[in-house]
Design a protein around this motif. Structure first.
Motif, PDB file in Angstrom:
ATOM      1  N   SER A 145       0.833  -1.209   0.000  1.00 13.87           N
ATOM      2  CA  SER A 145       0.000   0.000   0.000  1.00 13.87           C
ATOM      3  C   SER A 145       0.863   1.252   0.000  1.00 13.87           C
ATOM      4  O   SER A 145       0.647   2.162   0.791  1.00 13.87           O
ATOM      5  CB  SER A 145      -0.927   0.030   1.220  1.00 13.87           C
ATOM      6  N   THR A 175     -24.740  -4.115  -2.307  1.00 15.59           N
ATOM      7  CA  THR A 175     -23.291  -4.313  -2.407  1.00 15.59           C
ATOM      8  C   THR A 175     -22.643  -3.136  -3.115  1.00 15.59           C
ATOM      9  O   THR A 175     -23.092  -2.718  -4.180  1.00 15.59           O
ATOM     10  CB  THR A 175     -22.969  -5.602  -3.185  1.00 15.59           C
ATOM     11  N   ALA A 207      -9.507  -1.854  -2.778  1.00 13.72           N
ATOM     12  CA  ALA A 207      -8.763  -2.174  -1.558  1.00 13.72           C
ATOM     13  C   ALA A 207      -9.517  -1.913  -0.245  1.00 13.72           C
ATOM     14  O   ALA A 207     -10.635  -1.414  -0.236  1.00 13.72           O
ATOM     15  CB  ALA A 207      -7.435  -1.439  -1.524  1.00 13.72           C
ATOM     16  N   THR A 208      -8.859  -2.306   0.831  1.00 13.03           N
ATOM     17  CA  THR A 208      -9.420  -2.138   2.162  1.00 13.03           C
ATOM     18  C   THR A 208      -8.600  -1.091   2.903  1.00 13.03           C
ATOM     19  O   THR A 208      -7.386  -1.070   2.787  1.00 13.03           O
ATOM     20  CB  THR A 208      -9.354  -3.478   2.917  1.00 13.03           C
ATOM     21  N   ARG A 241     -22.929  -3.433   2.013  1.00 15.01           N
ATOM     22  CA  ARG A 241     -21.864  -4.423   2.051  1.00 15.01           C
ATOM     23  C   ARG A 241     -20.734  -3.980   1.133  1.00 15.01           C
ATOM     24  O   ARG A 241     -20.897  -3.907  -0.077  1.00 15.01           O
ATOM     25  CB  ARG A 241     -22.399  -5.795   1.624  1.00 15.01           C
ATOM     26  N   TYR A 242     -19.588  -3.642   1.722  1.00 13.66           N
ATOM     27  CA  TYR A 242     -18.442  -3.166   0.935  1.00 13.66           C
ATOM     28  C   TYR A 242     -17.604  -4.360   0.495  1.00 13.66           C
ATOM     29  O   TYR A 242     -17.194  -5.177   1.325  1.00 13.66           O
ATOM     30  CB  TYR A 242     -17.601  -2.208   1.778  1.00 13.66           C
ATOM     31  N   ILE A 243     -17.349  -4.469  -0.797  1.00 14.97           N
ATOM     32  CA  ILE A 243     -16.530  -5.578  -1.302  1.00 14.97           C
ATOM     33  C   ILE A 243     -15.264  -5.015  -1.954  1.00 14.97           C
ATOM     34  O   ILE A 243     -15.350  -4.274  -2.932  1.00 14.97           O
ATOM     35  CB  ILE A 243     -17.309  -6.435  -2.317  1.00 14.97           C
ATOM     36  N   PRO A 244     -14.088  -5.333  -1.390  1.00 11.20           N
ATOM     37  CA  PRO A 244     -12.863  -4.760  -1.951  1.00 11.20           C
ATOM     38  C   PRO A 244     -12.381  -5.511  -3.197  1.00 11.20           C
ATOM     39  O   PRO A 244     -12.394  -6.743  -3.227  1.00 11.20           O
ATOM     40  CB  PRO A 244     -11.860  -4.923  -0.810  1.00 11.20           C
ATOM     41  N   PHE A 245     -11.968  -4.778  -4.225  1.00  9.22           N
ATOM     42  CA  PHE A 245     -11.315  -5.348  -5.397  1.00  9.22           C
ATOM     43  C   PHE A 245      -9.914  -4.753  -5.498  1.00  9.22           C
ATOM     44  O   PHE A 245      -9.593  -3.807  -4.786  1.00  9.22           O
ATOM     45  CB  PHE A 245     -12.126  -5.064  -6.663  1.00  9.22           C
ATOM     46  N   LYS A 246      -9.106  -5.327  -6.413  1.00  3.74           N
ATOM     47  CA  LYS A 246      -7.711  -4.890  -6.450  1.00  3.74           C
ATOM     48  C   LYS A 246      -7.477  -3.586  -7.179  1.00  3.74           C
ATOM     49  O   LYS A 246      -6.497  -2.911  -6.951  1.00  3.74           O
ATOM     50  CB  LYS A 246      -6.846  -5.984  -7.084  1.00  3.74           C
ATOM     51  N   GLY A 288     -10.224  -0.976 -12.386  1.00  2.00           N
ATOM     52  CA  GLY A 288     -10.638  -1.771 -13.536  1.00  2.00           C
ATOM     53  C   GLY A 288     -11.449  -2.990 -13.123  1.00  2.00           C
ATOM     54  O   GLY A 288     -12.467  -3.314 -13.723  1.00  2.00           O
ATOM     55  N   GLU A 289     -11.012  -3.655 -12.045  1.00  2.13           N
ATOM     56  CA  GLU A 289     -11.742  -4.836 -11.577  1.00  2.13           C
ATOM     57  C   GLU A 289     -13.105  -4.442 -11.023  1.00  2.13           C
ATOM     58  O   GLU A 289     -14.080  -5.177 -11.159  1.00  2.13           O
ATOM     59  CB  GLU A 289     -10.926  -5.594 -10.525  1.00  2.13           C
ATOM     60  N   ILE A 302     -15.017  -1.914 -12.018  1.00  6.80           N
ATOM     61  CA  ILE A 302     -15.983  -1.598 -13.077  1.00  6.80           C
ATOM     62  C   ILE A 302     -16.373  -2.868 -13.829  1.00  6.80           C
ATOM     63  O   ILE A 302     -17.510  -3.000 -14.282  1.00  6.80           O
ATOM     64  CB  ILE A 302     -15.443  -0.481 -14.008  1.00  6.80           C
ATOM     65  N   THR A 303     -15.463  -3.829 -13.917  1.00  5.83           N
ATOM     66  CA  THR A 303     -15.814  -5.110 -14.531  1.00  5.83           C
ATOM     67  C   THR A 303     -16.912  -5.786 -13.720  1.00  5.83           C
ATOM     68  O   THR A 303     -17.872  -6.320 -14.272  1.00  5.83           O
ATOM     69  CB  THR A 303     -14.580  -6.040 -14.591  1.00  5.83           C
ATOM     70  N   HIS A 327     -22.275  -8.046 -10.781  1.00  5.54           N
ATOM     71  CA  HIS A 327     -21.897  -8.762  -9.566  1.00  5.54           C
ATOM     72  C   HIS A 327     -21.984  -7.885  -8.321  1.00  5.54           C
ATOM     73  O   HIS A 327     -21.992  -8.383  -7.214  1.00  5.54           O
ATOM     74  CB  HIS A 327     -20.489  -9.346  -9.708  1.00  5.54           C
ATOM     75  N   LEU A 368     -18.136 -10.995 -18.953  1.00  6.95           N
ATOM     76  CA  LEU A 368     -18.622 -10.206 -17.819  1.00  6.95           C
ATOM     77  C   LEU A 368     -19.417 -11.044 -16.825  1.00  6.95           C
ATOM     78  O   LEU A 368     -19.572 -10.667 -15.673  1.00  6.95           O
ATOM     79  CB  LEU A 368     -19.501  -9.050 -18.312  1.00  6.95           C
ATOM     80  N   MET A 395       0.525  -7.463   2.646  1.00  8.08           N
ATOM     81  CA  MET A 395      -0.752  -6.882   3.040  1.00  8.08           C
ATOM     82  C   MET A 395      -1.905  -7.644   2.410  1.00  8.08           C
ATOM     83  O   MET A 395      -1.912  -7.902   1.216  1.00  8.08           O
ATOM     84  CB  MET A 395      -0.803  -5.425   2.633  1.00  8.08           C
ATOM     85  N   ASN A 454      -5.391  -7.952   0.895  1.00  7.20           N
ATOM     86  CA  ASN A 454      -6.215  -6.988   0.169  1.00  7.20           C
ATOM     87  C   ASN A 454      -7.629  -6.895   0.726  1.00  7.20           C
ATOM     88  O   ASN A 454      -8.259  -5.858   0.664  1.00  7.20           O
ATOM     89  CB  ASN A 454      -6.261  -7.379  -1.305  1.00  7.20           C
ATOM     90  N   VAL A 455      -8.136  -7.977   1.271  1.00  5.33           N
ATOM     91  CA  VAL A 455      -9.536  -7.962   1.710  1.00  5.33           C
ATOM     92  C   VAL A 455      -9.689  -7.355   3.104  1.00  5.33           C
ATOM     93  O   VAL A 455     -10.542  -6.511   3.335  1.00  5.33           O
ATOM     94  CB  VAL A 455     -10.140  -9.380   1.654  1.00  5.33           C
ATOM     95  N   ILE A 500     -11.590  -1.607 -20.414  1.00  2.76           N
ATOM     96  CA  ILE A 500     -11.030  -2.146 -19.174  1.00  2.76           C
ATOM     97  C   ILE A 500      -9.778  -2.944 -19.537  1.00  2.76           C
ATOM     98  O   ILE A 500      -9.833  -3.805 -20.404  1.00  2.76           O
ATOM     99  CB  ILE A 500     -12.024  -3.102 -18.486  1.00  2.76           C
ATOM    100  N   GLN A 558     -14.312 -12.599  -1.692  1.00  2.00           N
ATOM    101  CA  GLN A 558     -15.253 -11.660  -2.311  1.00  2.00           C
ATOM    102  C   GLN A 558     -16.605 -12.335  -2.531  1.00  2.00           C
ATOM    103  O   GLN A 558     -17.656 -11.747  -2.269  1.00  2.00           O
ATOM    104  CB  GLN A 558     -14.703 -11.165  -3.652  1.00  2.00           C
ATOM    105  N   LEU A 579     -18.297 -12.713   0.798  1.00  2.93           N
ATOM    106  CA  LEU A 579     -18.782 -11.403   1.264  1.00  2.93           C
ATOM    107  C   LEU A 579     -20.102 -11.076   0.575  1.00  2.93           C
ATOM    108  O   LEU A 579     -21.042 -10.588   1.187  1.00  2.93           O
ATOM    109  CB  LEU A 579     -17.769 -10.310   0.920  1.00  2.93           C
TER     110      LEU A 579
END
Lengths: 330, 500
Positions: free
Chosen positions: A81, A162, A167-168, A188-193, A196-197, A199-200, A206, B140, B183, B185-186, B323, B452, B455
């Motif tokens: 980070s 959702t 990230a977190t 419900r917060y879902i972290p992505f990397k 781009g991920e 918006i996908t 999802h 998608l 670290m 990520n989640v 993307i 994910q 969750l």
């Protein structure tokens, strides 16, 4: 007696002259600090990311406007980070030929990482240049026409809506928490990397909504695949001025996702002044507006060295409170 | 039909001496980038991006994408010759490519890998040409549960195949441990860093691989008396033709590799996952599966076809949806804005010339790339004739530079040396390296997509069987995982029926 007095006087005069010369020398030097070799410009994130684009834009504007005789050498030092790259600059005390991109994530990062990670106190703040806006974005065919619709749905059945973000413990999640508190809801917060991920995941249905900066969703917005429904700023933003702020919608919060520039600690004031001035001239140029701010839809926000430090300190307090609330900082 | 017209228009844009020249320059640079471990596609493209600022967008993208193709082709070269993957997606290529080189079949292995690459690329480009919107929409559908199912399938196909299940699992678990460092990520918390700031960034997969394979291999060779097995490599231009004659009978492996590649290209890091998945699957479906790892041609074809296919397919989401499907695509996307184009779904409509020029260039540059790398086969194979005492220090230095370059950290070099020793010990004790690598590469994305998904479902495991797509993949994975057990059960049942 007389002779010794004279000698003393002569000595004193000589000392004064030397001192004066020294001071003059210093001031002459101060006015004339100029980088004497290429400047390492550290980006603590991976190539292609927001901070990388930011650094390369600064480099381009300075180069094309011939604002400096030396050039930048951009080095990406990603990981942890951004604590790795940031800490490496903090450890280069007194290095006059080093700069660092510094964004809000580098304020929140050390708070969660804890001991050993460099904070803004271990750096010299040079200037703040821009603010990235935080939007909530949904799919075009989403049942949520407005932010009120989303809040109503979350109120009806808490914890089912959702929202994805990057990230977190970073900007998106902090912003999300402020929103939850202001609207008195639970999502419900879902972290992505990455953006781009996120918006996908949104396009694939999802998640119901995402937090995103304009540069992350404008392409899909132009193609009418997604639409932003609210922005976490105190006023509406540039080309997206049809999108209401959270404030207008009755949820009292705003969030600063800022982009600043820092340097190693313990550099001389004249060195800091030189870079501050360089950044000021850069941010005043038309090229900066055309090739960065407008292109990536950021809001201009120039702050000098002192103001940036105060601004960052204010945000560290805010971030610390949110992260504590999220249970990420003890 | 309209697609074809557009494509021909694209070719007319590309076929100029200037663009062809850029193509060749890009490919050669890409081969160099690909050969050097650590300096991967994204870094290579990012470093060379400024070269293109003054070019027209089409010439610029042709050159940059060619650097990418070049690196995709060339990642296999060092994998085969020295057991050091030049790129993360050519790790699986070492499993059979290096044993082939040791048997003096380096030329054959390289030819197969390049041809497989080409086939995978061709498949993906055809898909982009004719099915772009359709495929983009299908892809998608893949959310966290589907991605977890895909990774699960990959692990399942690897576990059941080892000689010694205990050693496979031990190796796998060590890999998961390494993948956790850094670290999370989640949850945003630190794991296994022991308060050591150098470990915050985690242990980079490429550094581990360079250590395990490159350094570990040198240690083994030193012990075996300072000789390289591949010294007697037969270098004959005819090898290309002879290898080609063998390829048609592996059509199934090629096809599976290409499909897996095209499909995984959508996800960042997809090429590496795709290469492992394709290798695992080929091992299952091939008649010679039990010989994989000892120098099977198919073991080289499968991962390379999938890797290059996935690299090409990564441009599809970039063009169709805006993307990026891979780190390199992300850098290219940044390039688009610098050249004055707005990336995104409208690119296909508003910038026809650019998009179709790029697609046409993908056909052409992969053909040109194949010719370039194939003609270099004898050259690269000749490197094996250099005495070990000269080449070994060079390899160690290249390895160290590669490890350092990954994120310009001295710490990586120490990590590399440590894993060199681990690699040596693993080899001596006959523990398999593949599961270790697999777990390091896929451990993190598997865990993240699992969490994910959970969750999203509020903890309900039923999410993994919530639609036909994910349900089918999970069932296939479970079936593969318990196959040895089920097979023996079936055998017993039949015997007892026959007896009773």
């Amino acid at each position: 007696m007389k002779a010794s007095q004279f000698r003393m006087k002569a000595l004193r005069v000589a000392m004064l002259v030397t001192l004066a010369l020294l001071i003059c020398g210093v001031t002459v030097q101060a006015a004339e600090f100029k980088p004497s070799k290429p400047i390492s410009f550290i980006v603590p994130y991976a190539p292609g990311g927001g901070s990388d684009v930011y650094a390369r834009a600064i480099d381009n504007v300075i180069k094309s406007g011939k604002l400096m005789d030396q050039r930048f050498v951009i080095e990406n030092k990603p990981g942890g980070s951004a604590t790795i790259g940031t800490t490496s600059v903090a450890q280069s005390a007194g290095n006059d030929h080093m700069l660092l991109t510094f964004i809000s994530g580098q304020v929140s990062g050390p708070l969660t990482v804890g001991k050993g990670a460099a904070t803004y106190r271990d750096l010299t703040m040079i200037a703040n240049l821009a603010k990235d806006e935080q939007f909530i974005v949904v799919k075009t065919d989403s049942p949520f026409k407005t932010i009120q619709d989303l809040v109503a749905a979350a109120k009806k059945s808490p914890g089912t809506v959702t929202i994805a973000g990057t990230a977190t413990g970073q900007e998106d999640q902090m912003c999300n928490r402020l929103f939850e508190k202001a609207a008195d809801i639970k999502v419900r917060y879902i972290p992505f990397k990455s953006g781009g991920e996120c918006i996908t995941a949104l396009l694939g249905g999802h998640v119901a909504a995402i937090w995103a900066n304009p540069s992350e969703f404008i392409p899909q917005y132009d193609a009418k695949m997604v639409r932003p429904i609210a922005v976490a700023n105190n006023k509406r933003v540039g080309l997206l001025n049809t999108v209401p702020t959270f404030m207008e919608a009755g949820y009292k919060f705003e969030f600063d996702f800022f982009r600043a520039i820092a340097a190693p600690p313990k550099i001389k004031p004249e060195v800091a002044a030189y870079y501050e001035n360089l950044m000021k001239r850069m941010s005043d140029s038309q090229a900066w507006k055309d090739n960065y701010l407008n292109k990536y839809m950021l809001s201009p926000m120039f702050l000098g060295s002192k103001d940036t430090a105060a601004f960052v300190a204010k945000n560290e307090k805010i971030f610390g409170d949110i992260l504590k609330d999220l249970g990420l900082v003890k | 039909m309209e697609d074809l017209l557009n494509l021909f228009h694209g070719f007319s844009v590309i076929l100029s001496w200037y663009n062809l020249g850029m193509m060749v320059i890009g490919l050669v640079l890409g081969v160099l980038v690909g050969v050097l471990p650590g300096l991967g596609g994204p870094n290579g493209v990012a470093i060379l991006l400024p070269l293109t600022f003054s070019m027209s967008p089409t010439s610029a993208i042709v050159m940059l994408s060619c650097i990418y193709w070049g690196s995709l082709f060339a990642g296999a070269i060092t994998s085969v010759l020295f057991n050091i993957p030049g790129e993360s997606h050519s790790v699986a290529t070492t499993f059979d490519g290096y044993p082939m080189a040791q048997q003096g079949r380096a030329g054959e292995a390289l030819t197969a890998s390049f041809t497989g690459s080409f086939f995978g690329a061709l498949f993906s480009v055809l898909m982009i040409t004719f099915l772009a919107p359709l495929v983009a929409n299908f892809a998608l559908h893949f959310g966290p549960p589907e991605f977890f199912a895909v990774y699960f399938l990959t692990f399942a196909s690897f576990i059941g195949t080892g000689k010694d299940p205990f050693k496979t699992i031990a190796s796998l678990m060590l890999g998961f441990g390494v993948a956790q460092i850094g670290m999370d990520n989640v949850s945003g918390t630190l794991r296994l860093t022991f308060g050591w700031s150098e470990l915050l960034r985690g242990v980079d997969f490429l550094v581990v691989v360079i250590g395990l394979f490159g350094v570990g291999e040198i240690l083994i060779s030193m012990e075996e008396g300072l000789k390289f097995e591949g010294v007697h490599a037969k270098i004959n231009p005819k090898v290309v033709w002879q290898t080609w004659k063998k390829l048609p009978k592996y059509w199934l492996t090629l096809l599976f590799g290409a499909v897996i590649g095209a499909w995984m290209g959508f996800k960042p890091g997809g090429a590496t996952a795709a290469s492992f998945m394709s290798y695992g699957l080929a091992k299952r479906i091939s008649k010679n599966g039990y010989r994989f790892g000892t120098g099977e041609l198919e073991g080289v074809l499968a991962p390379e076809t999938a890797a290059h296919g996935s690299g090409c397919a990564a441009l599809l989401p970039m063009m169709a949806l805006g993307i990026p499907g891979s780190a390199t695509a992300a850098v290219l996307l940044g390039g688009l804005m610098i050249w004055g184009l707005q990336p995104g779904p409208l690119l296909f409509v508003e910038q026809k010339e650019f998009v179709w020029g790029l697609i046409a260039s993908m056909y052409l540059s992969n053909v040109v790339g194949l010719v370039i790398v194939l003609s270099s086969v004898p050259l690269f194979a000749a490197i094996l004739r250099i005495p070990f005492s000269i080449i070994a220090p060079v390899i160690v230095v290249v390895c160290a530079i590669g490890a350092f370059t990954v994120n310009t950290a001295m710490f990586n070099i120490w990590t590399m040396l440590l894993f060199g020793v681990i690699g040596y010990v693993f080899k001596k004790l006959d523990y398999p390296l593949a599961p270790l690598i697999l777990a390091i590469v896929l451990g993190d994305p598997t865990e993240v997509s699992f969490r994910q998904a959970i969750l999203g479902s509020q903890g309900a495991m039923s999410i993994f069987f919530s639609n036909w797509l994910v349900g089918a993949m999970m069932s296939a994975g479970l079936l593969l995982l318990f196959w040895p057990f089920l097979a023996s059960l079936w055998g017993k049942l039949r015997r007892s029926v026959a007896e009773g």
